[in-house]
Design a protein around this motif. Structure first.
Motif, PDB file in Angstrom:
ATOM      1  N   ARG A   1     -11.484 -19.273   4.077  1.00  0.00           N
ATOM      2  CA  ARG A   1     -10.668 -20.463   4.283  1.00  0.00           C
ATOM      3  C   ARG A   1      -9.931 -20.874   3.009  1.00  0.00           C
ATOM      4  O   ARG A   1      -8.821 -21.404   3.066  1.00  0.00           O
ATOM      5  N   SER A   2     -10.539 -20.603   1.849  1.00  0.00           N
ATOM      6  CA  SER A   2      -9.937 -21.087   0.607  1.00  0.00           C
ATOM      7  C   SER A   2      -8.883 -20.130   0.035  1.00  0.00           C
ATOM      8  O   SER A   2      -8.307 -20.405  -1.018  1.00  0.00           O
ATOM      9  N   LEU A   3      -8.636 -19.017   0.705  1.00  0.00           N
ATOM     10  CA  LEU A   3      -7.608 -18.094   0.208  1.00  0.00           C
ATOM     11  C   LEU A   3      -6.228 -18.742   0.326  1.00  0.00           C
ATOM     12  O   LEU A   3      -6.024 -19.630   1.153  1.00  0.00           O
ATOM     13  N   PRO A   4      -5.268 -18.303  -0.494  1.00  0.00           N
ATOM     14  CA  PRO A   4      -3.901 -18.826  -0.363  1.00  0.00           C
ATOM     15  C   PRO A   4      -3.333 -18.524   1.027  1.00  0.00           C
ATOM     16  O   PRO A   4      -3.848 -17.664   1.737  1.00  0.00           O
TER      17      PRO A   4
ATOM     18  N   VAL B   1     -14.714 -17.600   9.072  1.00  0.00           N
ATOM     19  CA  VAL B   1     -13.776 -18.147   8.097  1.00  0.00           C
ATOM     20  C   VAL B   1     -14.474 -18.861   6.924  1.00  0.00           C
ATOM     21  O   VAL B   1     -13.917 -18.977   5.845  1.00  0.00           O
ATOM     22  N   ASP B   2     -15.710 -19.310   7.140  1.00  0.00           N
ATOM     23  CA  ASP B   2     -16.424 -19.980   6.040  1.00  0.00           C
ATOM     24  C   ASP B   2     -17.394 -19.062   5.296  1.00  0.00           C
ATOM     25  O   ASP B   2     -18.152 -19.515   4.445  1.00  0.00           O
ATOM     26  N   ASN B   3     -17.385 -17.763   5.627  1.00  0.00           N
ATOM     27  CA  ASN B   3     -18.219 -16.820   4.872  1.00  0.00           C
ATOM     28  C   ASN B   3     -17.768 -16.767   3.421  1.00  0.00           C
ATOM     29  O   ASN B   3     -16.590 -16.943   3.105  1.00  0.00           O
ATOM     30  N   ARG B   4     -18.726 -16.475   2.542  1.00  0.00           N
ATOM     31  CA  ARG B   4     -18.431 -16.390   1.103  1.00  0.00           C
ATOM     32  C   ARG B   4     -17.702 -15.092   0.779  1.00  0.00           C
ATOM     33  O   ARG B   4     -18.000 -14.032   1.321  1.00  0.00           O
ATOM     34  N   LEU B   5     -16.764 -15.177  -0.140  1.00  0.00           N
ATOM     35  CA  LEU B   5     -16.097 -13.994  -0.688  1.00  0.00           C
ATOM     36  C   LEU B   5     -16.241 -14.065  -2.201  1.00  0.00           C
ATOM     37  O   LEU B   5     -15.952 -15.105  -2.788  1.00  0.00           O
TER      38      LEU B   5
END
Lengths: 426, 83
Positions: free
Chosen positions: A33-36, A19-23
């Motif tokens: 994690r930072s997605l809406p 979940v903390d991998n970069r996109l």
């Protein structure tokens, strides 16, 4: 209609490990994690407006177990849309404003954890194949940290392969390119440190054809090919640009999952892999020139040996997958020709960047082998660039193929045709 | 309708043979067997005629016949364009 996105059900699953991998999407750096966090209908057929919305839906499925079919508006026509509504899905466009749902014709209870894929439809209309995140996750061993390019259309089997890898394994980052960035992907990839990329042979050929120098600037350590027949020429061309990278090809489909992975840089797989039964691994067989796979990664409702519809040919101890059974075999006056084998020979010509081989109606013989090619860009500085004409290409084939397999008409195209699935229908 | 003359078809036939380093004799009575013009070459020639005219030939229309000489090939393809 827009649905509020503030309230969502409690997570049904443990948080995905990646979940903390970069996109990186459209140049913007995010994490899973930072997605809406929109609330998706359940069951939902989500038509993602762009890459970030597709990733959002995948993450929501991983967290909440929402029954999900993920695709894009361009892959779902009116007939398919009605089929989905009839099958109880809330067909929902997901964009920056949230979820825009159309209610199902016959509402039904959701099946938690179920993921649906639409087959590529290369043999007729797309079909729905049932999976789960688990059956789509075929890479489980710890991997070296990688930043993967994801060039695939959202919701396809290949897309889910890259996405599940990043969702489930820490250290597997994603750089997603949108269709309109596709021609320029090497510069995006180089800017974001992409060191692993997965694409169809057509994708790689187009990249080499358009700008091999730009490709060489991407620090690739892992190159993966799949989704179409992989011939020796494309493997060799990539090896030349990336002498130290691991170059792998994968045979996978929505129906049988990832079944064959080959890392030795050669086309085909060793013939002694046939009919070898190993627990937890797919068993590969050949029946009447057709590849048959018995796999633990089958789609739901599929069991036992699955006829893949792909044609194989054993040559020099290697099993080559040459193309679709219904289009690969060309009958020239009673002699069988594999379009894939001829394509491999043409693609092996140093001046050929791409080739398509088909049968064409002809007198006496019924069918005759013909081809279309795209020539590799030549160095404008060189006076004698040695651009081959039709006769030269025919001679190249005549030196390497039985007489009836030699394409007698070869048309030169100016650009490599490609579809949204990154395939050429070769 | 875009139609090729017998002479134009003869030029195409010469091209098919030339690509294999063979020569087309001027004599229409020359035997195909002797000049090495075989069914694959015949099919290629038919495709070249189609590509030149942009029209499909109806290969099924005429019945089977004996095609043994250069002249037979040219007659057949001229006729096929009228089917």
């Amino acid at each position: 209609m827009t649905v509020a996105t503030s309230r969502h059900p409690a997570p049904a699953h443990p948080e995905p490990a990646g979940v903390d991998n970069r996109l990186v999407v459209g140049g913007a750096a995010l994490t899973w994690r930072s997605l809406p966090t929109p609330t998706l209908p359940d069951p939902a057929a989500v038509l993602a407006h762009s890459a970030v919305h597709a990733l959002t839906a995948a993450r929501q499925h991983a967290v909440h177990g929402t029954e999900l079919l993920l695709s894009t508006a361009s892959r779902v026509d009116a007939v398919m849309r009605n089929e989905l509504l009839e099958a109880g899905f809330t067909v929902s466009v997901l964009d920056d404003d949230g979820v825009h749902p159309s209610a199902p014709a016959r509402p039904r209870a959701a099946e938690p954890g179920r993921l649906w894929l639409l087959t590529s439809g290369s043999t007729g209309r797309p079909k729905r194949v049932g999976h789960t995140l688990d059956t789509l996750t075929t890479v489980r061993a710890d991997q070296p940290d990688r930043t993967w390019l994801c060039p695939y259309a959202p919701g396809t089997y290949a897309w889910w392969q890259v996405v599940t890898l990043s969702l489930t394994q820490p250290g597997q980052h994603l750089v997603v390119v949108e269709p309109d960035e596709l021609d320029d992907w090497p510069s995006v990839a180089a800017a974001h440190g992409v060191d692993a990329a997965s694409g169809t042979p057509t994708f790689w050929r187009r990249t080499l054809y358009r700008d091999a120098d730009a490709l060489a600037r991407v620090p690739l350590r892992q190159i993966t090919l799949g989704g179409e027949p992989v011939d020796q020429a494309i493997l060799d061309q990539l090896r030349e640009v990336f002498p130290a990278a691991r170059i792998s090809w994968i045979y996978a489909s929505s129906e049988v999952g990832a079944s064959i992975v080959v890392h030795d840089g050669r086309a085909g797989f060793p013939a002694d892999w046939l009919d070898r039964e190993t627990p937890g691994r797919p068993t590969l067989s050949v029946r009447d020139d057709e590849l048959v796979v018995t796999s633990p990664y089958h789609g739901a409702g599929l069991a036992g040996p699955i006829r893949t519809g792909d044609r194989v040919q054993v040559l020099d101890g290697r099993v080559l997958i040459t193309g679709r059974l219904d289009s690969d075999e060309i009958n020239v006056g009673g002699s069988k020709v594999s379009a894939g084998v001829v394509r491999g020979v043409l693609a092996g010509h140093p001046a050929v960047a791409w080739a398509r081989v088909t049968g064409r109606r002809a007198p006496v013989l019924g069918r005759m082998v013909v081809a279309e090619v795209v020539l590799a860009p030549t160095d404008p500085a060189s006076v004698d660039s040695g651009v081959p004409d039709e006769a030269a290409l025919v001679r190249w084939c005549a030196d390497r193929l039985p007489e009836h397999a030699v394409p007698r008409r070869i048309r030169v195209l100016t650009d490599i045709p490609v579809k949204e699935t990154l395939k050429s229908d070769v | 309708m875009n139609e090729l003359s017998r002479a134009q078809i003869r030029d195409l036939m010469a091209q098919v043979l030339k690509n294999q380093d063979k020569e087309l004799p001027a004599d229409d009575a020359a035997q195909l067997r002797e000049i090495g013009f075989r069914s694959l070459d015949f099919s290629e020639l038919a495709l070249r005629v189609e590509d030149e005219t942009g029209e499909e030939l109806n290969f099924d229309a005429p019945g089977l016949r004996r095609i043994a000489t250069v002249g037979d090939v040219l007659d057949f393809l001229v006729e096929l364009q009228h089917q």
